[in-house]
Write a protein that holds these residues in place. Structure first.
Motif, PDB file in Angstrom:
ATOM      1  N   ASN A   1       0.555  -4.205  -6.042  1.00 13.54           N
ATOM      2  CA  ASN A   1       0.811  -2.801  -5.743  1.00 13.54           C
ATOM      3  C   ASN A   1      -0.527  -2.079  -5.684  1.00 13.54           C
ATOM      4  O   ASN A   1      -1.315  -2.143  -6.642  1.00 13.54           O
ATOM      5  CB  ASN A   1       1.645  -2.146  -6.853  1.00 13.54           C
ATOM      6  N   VAL A   2      -0.769  -1.365  -4.596  1.00 11.69           N
ATOM      7  CA  VAL A   2      -1.964  -0.528  -4.465  1.00 11.69           C
ATOM      8  C   VAL A   2      -1.451   0.883  -4.219  1.00 11.69           C
ATOM      9  O   VAL A   2      -1.179   1.275  -3.088  1.00 11.69           O
ATOM     10  CB  VAL A   2      -2.879  -1.001  -3.318  1.00 11.69           C
ATOM     11  N   TRP A   3      -1.283   1.624  -5.309  1.00 12.55           N
ATOM     12  CA  TRP A   3      -0.595   2.910  -5.277  1.00 12.55           C
ATOM     13  C   TRP A   3      -1.608   4.032  -5.468  1.00 12.55           C
ATOM     14  O   TRP A   3      -2.018   4.340  -6.590  1.00 12.55           O
ATOM     15  CB  TRP A   3       0.477   2.966  -6.361  1.00 12.55           C
TER      16      TRP A   3
ATOM     17  N   ILE B   1       1.773 -10.651   3.795  1.00  6.75           N
ATOM     18  CA  ILE B   1       2.580  -9.506   4.207  1.00  6.75           C
ATOM     19  C   ILE B   1       1.882  -8.247   3.705  1.00  6.75           C
ATOM     20  O   ILE B   1       1.632  -8.101   2.511  1.00  6.75           O
ATOM     21  CB  ILE B   1       3.997  -9.583   3.612  1.00  6.75           C
ATOM     22  N   VAL B   2       1.543  -7.351   4.614  1.00  6.22           N
ATOM     23  CA  VAL B   2       0.965  -6.058   4.240  1.00  6.22           C
ATOM     24  C   VAL B   2       1.938  -4.968   4.655  1.00  6.22           C
ATOM     25  O   VAL B   2       2.366  -4.920   5.817  1.00  6.22           O
ATOM     26  CB  VAL B   2      -0.405  -5.818   4.909  1.00  6.22           C
ATOM     27  N   VAL B   3       2.300  -4.129   3.704  1.00  8.69           N
ATOM     28  CA  VAL B   3       3.223  -3.020   3.976  1.00  8.69           C
ATOM     29  C   VAL B   3       2.543  -1.714   3.604  1.00  8.69           C
ATOM     30  O   VAL B   3       1.903  -1.603   2.548  1.00  8.69           O
ATOM     31  CB  VAL B   3       4.532  -3.182   3.182  1.00  8.69           C
ATOM     32  N   PHE B   4       2.677  -0.713   4.476  1.00  9.84           N
ATOM     33  CA  PHE B   4       2.185   0.635   4.179  1.00  9.84           C
ATOM     34  C   PHE B   4       3.373   1.586   4.133  1.00  9.84           C
ATOM     35  O   PHE B   4       4.216   1.583   5.025  1.00  9.84           O
ATOM     36  CB  PHE B   4       1.186   1.110   5.226  1.00  9.84           C
ATOM     37  N   ASN B   5       3.390   2.437   3.100  1.00  2.00           N
ATOM     38  CA  ASN B   5       4.518   3.330   2.845  1.00  2.00           C
ATOM     39  C   ASN B   5       4.007   4.598   2.155  1.00  2.00           C
ATOM     40  O   ASN B   5       2.873   4.648   1.686  1.00  2.00           O
ATOM     41  CB  ASN B   5       5.521   2.582   1.954  1.00  2.00           C
ATOM     42  N   SER B   6       4.812   5.624   2.111  1.00  2.00           N
ATOM     43  CA  SER B   6       4.567   6.804   1.283  1.00  2.00           C
ATOM     44  C   SER B   6       5.767   6.997   0.378  1.00  2.00           C
ATOM     45  O   SER B   6       6.902   6.688   0.772  1.00  2.00           O
ATOM     46  CB  SER B   6       4.356   8.045   2.145  1.00  2.00           C
ATOM     47  N   ASP B   7       5.536   7.485  -0.846  1.00  2.00           N
ATOM     48  CA  ASP B   7       6.648   7.573  -1.792  1.00  2.00           C
ATOM     49  C   ASP B   7       7.685   8.612  -1.387  1.00  2.00           C
ATOM     50  O   ASP B   7       8.878   8.429  -1.576  1.00  2.00           O
ATOM     51  CB  ASP B   7       6.161   7.818  -3.220  1.00  2.00           C
ATOM     52  N   GLN B   8       7.266   9.732  -0.822  1.00  2.00           N
ATOM     53  CA  GLN B   8       8.168  10.716  -0.250  1.00  2.00           C
ATOM     54  C   GLN B   8       7.362  11.612   0.673  1.00  2.00           C
ATOM     55  O   GLN B   8       6.158  11.432   0.813  1.00  2.00           O
ATOM     56  CB  GLN B   8       8.871  11.564  -1.317  1.00  2.00           C
TER      57      GLN B   8
ATOM     58  N   LEU C   1       0.855  -1.184   0.000  1.00  2.00           N
ATOM     59  CA  LEU C   1       0.000   0.000   0.000  1.00  2.00           C
ATOM     60  C   LEU C   1       0.896   1.240   0.000  1.00  2.00           C
ATOM     61  O   LEU C   1       1.615   1.502   0.972  1.00  2.00           O
ATOM     62  CB  LEU C   1      -0.898   0.006   1.232  1.00  2.00           C
ATOM     63  N   LEU C   2       0.849   2.002  -1.082  1.00  2.00           N
ATOM     64  CA  LEU C   2       1.715   3.167  -1.226  1.00  2.00           C
ATOM     65  C   LEU C   2       0.882   4.434  -1.325  1.00  2.00           C
ATOM     66  O   LEU C   2       0.073   4.589  -2.239  1.00  2.00           O
ATOM     67  CB  LEU C   2       2.594   3.027  -2.472  1.00  2.00           C
ATOM     68  N   ALA C   3       1.073   5.337  -0.370  1.00  5.43           N
ATOM     69  CA  ALA C   3       0.448   6.651  -0.425  1.00  5.43           C
ATOM     70  C   ALA C   3       1.334   7.596  -1.225  1.00  5.43           C
ATOM     71  O   ALA C   3       2.499   7.295  -1.501  1.00  5.43           O
ATOM     72  CB  ALA C   3       0.223   7.186   0.988  1.00  5.43           C
ATOM     73  N   ASP C   4       0.785   8.751  -1.582  1.00  2.00           N
ATOM     74  CA  ASP C   4       1.491   9.703  -2.435  1.00  2.00           C
ATOM     75  C   ASP C   4       1.646  11.029  -1.686  1.00  2.00           C
ATOM     76  O   ASP C   4       0.651  11.693  -1.371  1.00  2.00           O
ATOM     77  CB  ASP C   4       0.686   9.911  -3.726  1.00  2.00           C
ATOM     78  N   ASP C   5       2.883  11.401  -1.389  1.00  2.00           N
ATOM     79  CA  ASP C   5       3.179  12.673  -0.700  1.00  2.00           C
ATOM     80  C   ASP C   5       2.642  12.717   0.726  1.00  2.00           C
ATOM     81  O   ASP C   5       2.432  13.805   1.270  1.00  2.00           O
ATOM     82  CB  ASP C   5       2.611  13.871  -1.468  1.00  2.00           C
ATOM     83  N   LEU C   6       2.400  11.586   1.333  1.00  2.00           N
ATOM     84  CA  LEU C   6       1.955  11.564   2.717  1.00  2.00           C
ATOM     85  C   LEU C   6       3.157  11.798   3.614  1.00  2.00           C
ATOM     86  O   LEU C   6       4.165  11.091   3.516  1.00  2.00           O
ATOM     87  CB  LEU C   6       1.300  10.229   3.049  1.00  2.00           C
ATOM     88  N   GLY C   7       3.073  12.799   4.483  1.00  2.00           N
ATOM     89  CA  GLY C   7       4.218  13.165   5.298  1.00  2.00           C
ATOM     90  C   GLY C   7       4.541  12.162   6.386  1.00  2.00           C
ATOM     91  O   GLY C   7       3.696  11.357   6.810  1.00  2.00           O
TER      92      GLY C   7
END
Length: 473
Positions: free
Chosen positions: A203-205, A285-292, A52-58
């Motif tokens: 990928n869930v972007w 496996i579940v991963v949560f991240n932000s691109d930057q 799980l990828l967020a976009d511009d999440l601080g």
């Protein structure tokens, strides 16, 4: 994969270099005798992977990362049920470089042609490796990693790059009362349902919280009455508060932003619930991240940056910079029975380039570690030991003359590749995570050592880029 004969860093196909095999039962659990045969069969499968990828999440935009107001119970639950890392680093300050590192375990500056324009040349991707070893692979949401996004690209079976433009038979994302990423999560859930009987990677972007932040009124109304106390936030947020006052209202801007983030959390909750309903929780496996990190620029009246109240926590800078606020982002890993629950890892220094080698380690795919910029960080995931890097973290835009950054241990150096750009700056990231105190003068030996590392790397980079596109986001 796309070919690029001019790319001096990738003259041989990775598919010819990488020798792989899959140990399908390597991490299989032996269930209690009382469990069903279905559970035994499930335990024998390689783990599913949901990214799980967020976009511009601080780095400070989630409840579990310290936001004073955000309501993110579903993402926070991942942290409670898994491990939350506090020193994870994006590989880029904008979307394409960050995603390139995740997919290829290579720093974007090593590509002659910017990947958003030309793809990954002959670099192997994590999706190709997994697909070659029996995984169903899917990608839903933002792409930004090459001009081709048809099924089969990079070994991805199903690709559905959703953007803000209307598609045949579908509304714009912003028209969905559930939030602009709801369709992306719907399609990812369908993919999971269709592939529940075999190992899958997806990928869930999403687009949240990239501009333009403009959730529907029903979502914003959940935040009626919120009053912002600037004292609840780190000092660098004052720039945003002052800017918001010029063009509108701080409370209104924060309400819109948090409504957008809350809708993302709602979507994450729906996906996690469906994994449970399908009996997939234990082996996924579940991963949560932000691109930057979140952008820290000023608002613009009626423009795309209105409501951009993203918070990078106590860190300096944000998107478009390689300061900690630009590259230090959330990284949460849940894998029941393997990744310790409720753990906070403050010691391991991780990076987006580690995604590929780490997944190869936990799925039993053998690779030549020397071919990648990342490292296997699975011991940190599994709570066995903090990850101590043997390879430096390096950042640079796709421009021969741009400044570079390197992190080794607790030191981070800004290195001007051209003398006219000034002198190196050195920061102790552990003692000074806000990068407020340049200690280069006090540690000339460290400056010399890190400068040599950066210069050696810079000397191996392309001297010309086919097309530089550092402004893409």
């Amino acid at each position: 994969m796309n070919s690029n004969p001019t790319d001096k860093t990738g003259t041989q196909s990775m598919n010819r270099r990488v020798s792989t095999f899959l140990l399908g039962a390597f991490f299989a659990c032996v269930p209690p005798l009382a469990q069903s045969h279905a559970a035994e069969r499930q335990a024998a499968k390689p783990p599913n992977i949901v990214f799980l990828l967020a976009d511009d999440l601080g780095g400070g935009d989630l409840g579990c990362y310290g936001h004073p107001y955000a309501r993110t119970p579903n993402i926070d639950s991942l942290a409670k049920e898994g491990t939350r890392f506090t020193q994870f680093n994006s590989t880029g300050a904008t979307c394409c470089p960050a995603r390139t590192g995740l997919m290829t375990a290579k720093f974007t500056a090593t590509f002659v042609d910017y990947p958003a324009n030309a793809g990954f040349a002959d670099r192997v991707t994590i999706t190709e490796l997994l697909n070659q070893h029996g995984y169903a692979t899917g990608h839903f949401g933002k792409w930004h990693i090459g001009p081709v996004s048809t099924n089969g690209t990079y070994g991805i079976d199903v690709i559905n790059g959703v953007n803000e433009q209307p598609r045949s038979g579908k509304k714009k994302l912003s028209d969905d009362a559930r939030g602009r990423d709801a369709h992306i999560y719907d399609e990812a859930i369908t993919f999971i349902e269709e592939n529940k009987g075999r190992p899958f990677y997806v990928n869930v972007w999403g687009h949240i919280s990239h501009s333009k932040v403009d959730p529907q009124d029903a979502l914003v109304k959940r935040w009626n009455g919120l009053k912002v106390d600037p004292g609840d936030f780190p000092s660098q947020m004052s720039v945003k508060f002052d800017s918001a006052r010029k063009f509108g209202d701080v409370d209104d801007a924060m309400q819109h932003y948090l409504a957008d983030v809350e809708s993302l959390d709602d979507a994450v909750g729906r996906l996690l619930k469906r994994l449970d309903e399908l009996g997939l929780r234990e082996n996924t496996i579940v991963v949560f991240n932000s691109d930057q990190g979140a952008g820290m620029g000023e608002f613009n009246e009626g423009g795309t940056r209105i409501h951009m109240m993203g918070c990078n926590g106590p860190y300096r800078g944000g998107k478009h910079t390689f300061w900690e606020g630009g590259v230090r982002v959330p990284w949460i890993v849940r894998w029941p029975g393997h990744v310790p629950a409720g753990r906070i890892d403050n010691q391991s220094v991780l990076s987006g380039v580690d995604w590929l080698p780490t997944l190869c380690a936990v799925t039993g795919i053998k690779i030549d570690a020397n071919e990648f910029d990342g490292e296997d960080t699975s011991a940190a995931w599994l709570g066995k030991a903090p990850h101590l890097r043997t390879k430096p973290l390096l950042w640079k835009t796709s421009n021969p003359g741009s400044e570079a950054y390197v992190r080794i241990g607790h030191w981070k150096l800004l290195y001007p590749t051209r003398q006219r750009h000034g002198s190196p700056q050195l920061y102790d990231i552990i003692a000074d995570p806000a990068e407020s105190n340049d200690v280069a003068a006090q540690h000339p030996d460290v400056v010399k050592r890190l400068s040599a590392v950066v210069q050696s790397w810079n000397d191996m980079l392309p001297t010309q880029y086919i097309k530089t596109d550092d402004k893409q986001d």
